[in-house]
Scaffold this active site. Structure first.
Site, PDB file in Angstrom:
ATOM      1  N   HIS A  90     -11.639  14.694   1.891  1.00  0.00           N
ATOM      2  CA  HIS A  90     -11.946  13.373   1.186  1.00  0.00           C
ATOM      3  C   HIS A  90     -12.353  12.103   1.716  1.00  0.00           C
ATOM      4  O   HIS A  90     -13.058  11.159   2.299  1.00  0.00           O
ATOM      5  CB  HIS A  90     -11.440  12.704   0.056  1.00  0.00           C
ATOM      6  CG  HIS A  90     -10.222  11.485   0.475  1.00  0.00           C
ATOM      7  ND1 HIS A  90      -8.872  12.117   0.330  1.00  0.00           N
ATOM      8  CD2 HIS A  90      -9.913  10.597   0.562  1.00  0.00           C
ATOM      9  CE1 HIS A  90      -7.872  11.478   0.679  1.00  0.00           C
ATOM     10  NE2 HIS A  90      -8.705   9.982   0.837  1.00  0.00           N
ATOM     11  N   ASP A 141      -7.688  19.694  -1.544  1.00  0.00           N
ATOM     12  CA  ASP A 141      -8.310  17.818  -0.685  1.00  0.00           C
ATOM     13  C   ASP A 141      -8.142  18.272   0.720  1.00  0.00           C
ATOM     14  O   ASP A 141      -7.270  17.948   1.121  1.00  0.00           O
ATOM     15  CB  ASP A 141      -7.886  16.611  -0.894  1.00  0.00           C
ATOM     16  CG  ASP A 141      -8.215  15.628  -0.236  1.00  0.00           C
ATOM     17  OD1 ASP A 141      -9.055  15.477   0.294  1.00  0.00           O
ATOM     18  OD2 ASP A 141      -7.963  14.446  -1.030  1.00  0.00           O
ATOM     19  N   SER A 242      -4.309   8.237   4.210  1.00  0.00           N
ATOM     20  CA  SER A 242      -4.831   9.420   3.530  1.00  0.00           C
ATOM     21  C   SER A 242      -5.212  10.064   5.114  1.00  0.00           C
ATOM     22  O   SER A 242      -5.223  10.714   6.186  1.00  0.00           O
ATOM     23  CB  SER A 242      -6.599   9.458   3.454  1.00  0.00           C
ATOM     24  OG  SER A 242      -6.204   9.063   1.762  1.00  0.00           O
TER      25      SER A 242
END
EC number: 3.4.21.-
Length: 317
Positions: A90, A141, A242
């Protein structure tokens, strides 16, 4: 948290679809130039924020990289070989075909003062997992980042290991996360942006599924996800973390157990961090990345033991 109805079974078909796509891995990637032999993975040469986190020491986590967009920290990642970094897919949403926007900073401890021994390399291309849907909280992801050139290994720049099939993470196993993300929701890590670290316990997947269950439809915790953190909140990954690593130490080597993926808010009660499991996607990584190193239990087959004491300090997007 009181929930209405029973949560769905873990899964959602993610790994079934993934298995059928493994054979479609890009032959161009598989035929990439042979990488130089790296040093042993997962072993820092120097041993000695994340919400509620603490400063790491210089070169403590030499595989952690800053993925930068237009020169600014965007996500974290982990070095696998001299040409490959692994991170969350992402991080490249809406920019997959624009690798020129991104660069990778390696060997930096403080982003505000990376030092002359850090290395900055451009991105050649990004290979997201073929079943990733680009929706928030989706399974798979995970993405592989091909660097424009080989990096130079040093005490500040070393690869991390992937877990082999012998590795299992029972609840309450204590691992670590690290990153340069926000220290609170909306509060960026202050200058000089020193790499943060946090010890986090693995949370049972069924418990985590109940915590995130909304009473209708497919539950968000799929079979390729891990949950870790503190149910009371206060310590967690946050925006900018992330793609960073969930790291567990086994027989003296650090393994990449998971990738920081998602969560609700930052360090909220009953909302632990959610990570993409590398054990679930190890085969896909091996199909693409030549020379990735795997490690497991020296005696084979055993699960990691949960330490009798723990706590620590934390990272997410």
């Amino acid at each position: 948290m009181v929930v209405s109805g029973a949560p769905p079974a873990l899964g959602g078909g993610c790994l079934g679809t993934f298995t059928s796509l493994l054979l479609l891995a890009s032959t161009a990637i598989l035929n990439a130039a042979r990488i130089p032999v790296p040093p042993a993975c997962g072993k820092p040469q120097q041993l000695n924020r994340v919400v509620g986190g603490e400063d790491s020491t210089d070169s403590e986590w030499p595989w952690i990289v800053s993925i930068q967009k237009n020169g600014t920290h965007h996500c974290a990642g982990s070095l696998l070989t001299s040409r490959w970094v692994i991170t969350a897919a992402h991080c490249f949403k809406d920019n997959l075909n624009k690798p020129y926007l991104f660069s990778v900073l390696l060997g930096a401890w403080q982003l505000g003062n990376p030092g002359s021994r850090s290395q900055k390399v451009g991105v050649a291309w990004v290979e997201p997992h073929p079943v990733y849907s680009w929706k928030e909280g989706a399974c798979a992801d995970i993405a592989l980042v091909r660097l424009e050139r080989s990096i130079q290994f040093s005490e500040r720049v070393l690869p991390i290991c992937l877990p082999d099939a012998s590795i299992h993470l029972p609840p309450n196993t204590h691992c670590w996360i690290s990153g340069w993300g926000s220290i609170q929701d909306g509060v960026p890590l202050p200058h000089p942006q020193t790499l943060q670290k946090l010890k986090v316990p693995i949370i049972d997947s069924e418990v985590c599924s109940h915590l995130y269950w909304r009473g209708a439809g497919q539950g968000p915790i799929t079979e390729d996800m891990l949950c870790a953190g503190y149910l009371e909140g206060e310590r967690d990954a946050c925006l900018g973390d992330s793609g960073g690593p969930l790291m567990c130490q086994v027989d003296g080597a650090w393994l990449l157990a998971g990738i920081i993926s998602w969560g609700e808010g930052c360090a909220e009660r009953n909302r632990p961090g959610v990570y993409i499991s590398l054990s679930a996607h190890r085969s896909w990584v091996e199909k693409i990345v030549q020379g990735v190193q795997l490690r497991g239990r020296a005696q084979g087959g055993g699960a990691l033991r949960a330490p009798s004491q723990g706590s620590g300090a934390a990272a997410r997007s």
